[in-house]
Design a protein around this motif. Structure first.
Motif, PDB file in Angstrom:
ATOM      1  N   ALA A 150     -13.085  -2.228 -11.251  1.00 17.41           N
ATOM      2  CA  ALA A 150     -12.341  -1.081 -10.712  1.00 17.41           C
ATOM      3  C   ALA A 150     -11.639  -0.299 -11.829  1.00 17.41           C
ATOM      4  CB  ALA A 150     -11.322  -1.562  -9.681  1.00 17.41           C
ATOM      5  N   GLN A 192     -13.417  -8.404 -10.545  1.00 17.20           N
ATOM      6  CA  GLN A 192     -13.266  -7.306  -9.583  1.00 17.20           C
ATOM      7  C   GLN A 192     -12.320  -6.231 -10.108  1.00 17.20           C
ATOM      8  OE1 GLN A 192     -12.289  -8.471  -5.585  1.00 17.20           O
ATOM      9  NE2 GLN A 192     -13.957  -9.934  -5.443  1.00 17.20           N
ATOM     10  N   GLU A 224      -5.548 -10.275  -0.058  1.00 16.42           N
ATOM     11  CA  GLU A 224      -5.476  -8.902   0.481  1.00 16.42           C
ATOM     12  C   GLU A 224      -4.851  -7.962  -0.548  1.00 16.42           C
ATOM     13  OE1 GLU A 224      -4.615 -11.706   1.923  1.00 16.42           O
ATOM     14  OE2 GLU A 224      -4.864 -11.678   4.089  1.00 16.42           O
ATOM     15  N   ALA A 269       0.848  -1.207   0.000  1.00 21.12           N
ATOM     16  CA  ALA A 269       0.000   0.000   0.000  1.00 21.12           C
ATOM     17  C   ALA A 269       0.879   1.252   0.000  1.00 21.12           C
ATOM     18  CB  ALA A 269      -0.928  -0.013   1.211  1.00 21.12           C
ATOM     19  N   ALA A 326      -7.363  -7.133  -3.219  1.00 20.01           N
ATOM     20  CA  ALA A 326      -8.345  -6.186  -2.666  1.00 20.01           C
ATOM     21  C   ALA A 326      -7.763  -4.764  -2.647  1.00 20.01           C
ATOM     22  CB  ALA A 326      -8.753  -6.618  -1.257  1.00 20.01           C
ATOM     23  N   LEU A 327      -6.486  -4.672  -2.340  1.00 18.07           N
ATOM     24  CA  LEU A 327      -5.814  -3.365  -2.320  1.00 18.07           C
ATOM     25  C   LEU A 327      -5.772  -2.756  -3.730  1.00 18.07           C
ATOM     26  CD1 LEU A 327      -4.114  -1.463  -0.490  1.00 18.07           C
ATOM     27  CD2 LEU A 327      -2.136  -2.868  -1.077  1.00 18.07           C
ATOM     28  N   THR A 337      -9.340  -1.603 -13.857  1.00 16.28           N
ATOM     29  CA  THR A 337      -7.960  -2.073 -13.971  1.00 16.28           C
ATOM     30  C   THR A 337      -7.842  -3.082 -15.120  1.00 16.28           C
ATOM     31  OG1 THR A 337      -7.689  -1.845 -11.586  1.00 16.28           O
ATOM     32  CG2 THR A 337      -6.120  -3.290 -12.706  1.00 16.28           C
ATOM     33  N   ASP A 361       0.928   4.072  -2.961  1.00 18.45           N
ATOM     34  CA  ASP A 361       0.624   5.480  -2.694  1.00 18.45           C
ATOM     35  C   ASP A 361       1.794   6.379  -3.103  1.00 18.45           C
ATOM     36  OD1 ASP A 361      -1.795   4.569  -1.842  1.00 18.45           O
ATOM     37  OD2 ASP A 361      -1.344   4.693   0.303  1.00 18.45           O
ATOM     38  N   VAL A 383      -7.833  -3.312  -6.108  1.00 16.97           N
ATOM     39  CA  VAL A 383      -9.201  -2.903  -6.449  1.00 16.97           C
ATOM     40  C   VAL A 383      -9.519  -1.590  -5.743  1.00 16.97           C
ATOM     41  CG1 VAL A 383     -11.642  -3.527  -6.156  1.00 16.97           C
ATOM     42  CG2 VAL A 383      -9.987  -5.262  -6.928  1.00 16.97           C
ATOM     43  N   ASP A 384      -9.151  -1.503  -4.458  1.00 15.55           N
ATOM     44  CA  ASP A 384      -9.429  -0.290  -3.680  1.00 15.55           C
ATOM     45  C   ASP A 384      -8.725   0.930  -4.280  1.00 15.55           C
ATOM     46  OD1 ASP A 384     -10.384   1.044  -1.190  1.00 15.55           O
ATOM     47  OD2 ASP A 384      -8.224   1.363  -0.953  1.00 15.55           O
ATOM     48  N   ARG A 385      -7.474   0.741  -4.691  1.00 17.11           N
ATOM     49  CA  ARG A 385      -6.700   1.879  -5.224  1.00 17.11           C
ATOM     50  C   ARG A 385      -6.961   2.101  -6.715  1.00 17.11           C
ATOM     51  NH1 ARG A 385      -5.477   1.749  -0.239  1.00 17.11           N
ATOM     52  NH2 ARG A 385      -3.544   2.656   0.567  1.00 17.11           N
ATOM     53  N   ARG A 386      -7.780   1.251  -7.303  1.00  9.63           N
ATOM     54  CA  ARG A 386      -8.125   1.376  -8.728  1.00  9.63           C
ATOM     55  C   ARG A 386      -6.866   1.588  -9.581  1.00  9.63           C
ATOM     56  NH1 ARG A 386     -13.724   2.188  -8.421  1.00  9.63           N
ATOM     57  NH2 ARG A 386     -13.909   2.628 -10.618  1.00  9.63           N
TER      58      ARG A 386
END
Ligand SMILES: Cc1cc2nc3c(=O)[nH]c(=O)nc-3n(C[C@H](O)[C@H](O)[C@H](O)COP(=O)(O)O)c2cc1C
Length: 346
Positions: A153, A149, A122, A60, A125-126, A155, A64, A128-131
Motif C-alpha cells: 500500500a 500488505q 481490522e 477511521a 486493514a484500515l 506504507t 480521515d 492498508v485501505d487508506r494507504r
C-alpha cells in the motif's frame, strides 16, 4: 520504494515547511488526537495518531480528519499480547485487592472482563485501505503479512523495540525503521513479551547499540529539552520521538487531571508499574500505584479493562488516574505545539 524519511522530506518540502528531526509520539488514551498530529506535521515534524483502545470506526474518523488537514498520516498500532494461561484467575484476585479503591470512587468492578486483541487486524486493514504514510507498531513484532500488505500500500513500517533481540526480530521481517524506546520513556514499555520486564537500558545507550542494524533508528524516551534531542541525534538517531514534552500542548487531548498532575507533581519520581494495565508503564508515582503496584498481575489487557471503571469514576483525582509520564516530565510546558517544537529543536 523510497525510504520513509525521503517521503516525509518530500511531503514537507511540497508543503513549504522546514523539516524538524522530531516525531510526536503516538499517545493512546486521548492525547494523540488529529489536532495534535496535524499541528506537529504543519510545524515540520511528524505527527502520529494512536490506534490503541479506539474502535476501527473511531480510528477511521481520525485518519480521515488528519488526511483532510493535508498532512501525511502516521498511525501506531498495538499488537496483541497472548492471554496468559492464568490471566482470568489473576484478574479475579486483583479485583478483590482493588475493591477499597473502587469503593472510594463509587466504581463497580467487573472481575470477568474479557480478553481483547484491540481489533488489530481490522485496524491494519484500515491502514492498508487508506494507504497511510507510516505505520508503527508496539507491544510486539509485526508479522510478515503485515509488513507485506503495508508495503504494497506504499506504507513505511516502524517497529518499536526495547532491546537488541527485539530489533533483530524486527529487522528480520523487513521493517523500514526501528524506534528505540529507552527506559526513561513515558507510558507503556514496548516489550514484545509482556511477562518479561523491559531492560532498563537508557535511550541513548539503546540507540548506540542499535547502530549495528542497517536501519534508521528513531530515539524515544526521556527527552526534556533540545540538549537531549541533540545528544540522541549525535548518538546516531535519524529523528527523536517525544511524548511527554507534548502532553501539555494546547492541541493535545490530554485530560485536565493528567495536565494538572504533570504540572503539580514535579517533585515526585516516575516509576514503572503494572498496576493500571497489567503491562509495565511509566507514570508519576501516586496513591494508586503505591497501593496496588505490588499486587498487579502481568495480565494485559484484562487488567487495563478491569481498572477502567476506577479510572473513569475517579477521573478528576490525580491520585487515582494513570499519570503516564517520562522521566523528563518536570520540564513539560503548555503552549502551542509550534512553540514547544521550536524549543526542542537543537
Ligand atoms: C500518555 C502516553 C501514551 C502513550 N501511548 C503510546 C501508544 O499508544 N503507542 C506507542 O507506541 N507508544 C505510546 N507511548 C510511548 C511513546 O510512544 C514514547 O515511547 C514515549 O512517549 C517517549 O518517552 P517520553 O514520554 O519521555 O518522551 C505513550 C506515552 C505516553 C506518555
Amino acid at each position: 520504494m523510497s525510504t520513509w524519511r525521503d517521503r516525509v522530506r518530500s511531503w514537507n518540502s511540497d508543503a513549504g515547511i522546514s523539516e524538524l528531526p522530531l516525531i510526536q509520539a503516538p499517545m493512546a488514551g486521548g492525547p494523540s488526537r488529529p489536532a495534535l498530529a496535524a499541528a506537529v506535521s504543519r510545524a515540520g515534524g511528524i505527527g502520529f495518531l494512536a490506534a490503541g483502545y479506539l474502535t476501527p470506526d473511531a480510528l477511521a474518523r481520525q485518519i480521515d480528519e488528519l488526511a483532510g488537514a493535508r498532512v501525511p498520516v502516521a498511525v501506531n498500532i498495538f499488537l496483541p499480547d497472548a492471554d496468559p494461561p492464568h490471566a482470568a484467575d489473576e484478574v479475579v484476585r486483583y479485583a478483590d485487592e482493588l475493591e477499597p479503591a473502587a469503593a472510594r470512587v463509587g466504581a463497580t468492578l467487573d472481575p470477568t472482563v474479557a480478553y481483547t486483541d484491540d481489533a488489530y487486524r481490522e485496524k491494519i486493514a484500515l491502514l492498508v485501505d487508506r494507504r497511510v504514510a507510516l505505520a508503527s507498531f508496539t507491544f510486539g513484532c509485526p508479522q510478515d503479512w503485515m509488513v507485506e500488505q503495508l508495503h504494497a500500500a506504499g506504507t513505511a513500517v516502524i517497529a518499536t523495540v526495547t532491546s537488541i533481540e527485539e530489533a533483530d526480530a524486527a529487522a528480520a521481517v523487513g521493517v523500514d525503521a526501528i524506534c528505540a524506546q529507552g527506559t526513561e520513556a513515558g507510558g507503556h514499555r514496548a516489550t514484545f513479551d509482556q511477562a518479561t520486564s523491559a531492560p532498563d537500558t537508557a535511550t541513548i545507550d539503546l540507540v548506540d547499540a542499535l547502530r549495528r542494524f542497517d536501519l534508521p533508528v528513531i530515539a524515544a524516551g526521556g527527552v526534556a529539552d533540545s540538549r537531549d534531542v541533540a545528544a540522541l541525534l549525535a548518538a546516531g538517531a535519524v529523528a527523536v520521538q517525544v511524548g511527554t514534552a507534548l502532553l501539555r500542548a494546547d492541541e493535545a487531548g490530554t485530560s485536565p487531571t493528567h495536565r494538572a498532575g504533570l504540572a503539580a507533581f514535579t517533585s515526585r519520581p516516575t516509576v514503572l508499574t503494572r498496576a493500571y494495565s497489567g503491562r509495565q508503564a511509566r507514570g508519576i508515582r501516586n496513591r494508586f500505584i503505591e497501593e496496588f503496584d505490588a499486587a498487579a498481575p502481568a495480565a494485559y489487557p484484562r487488567v487495563n479493562s478491569l481498572t477502567r471503571a476506577i479510572r473513569s469514576a475517579g477521573s478528576d483525582d490525580p491520585e487515582v488516574i494513570n499519570l503516564w509520564a517520562g522521566t523528563g516530565f518536570a520540564a513539560a510546558r503548555g503552549g502551542p505545539v509550534v512553540e514547544l517544537l521550536r524549543a526542542l529543536t537543537p
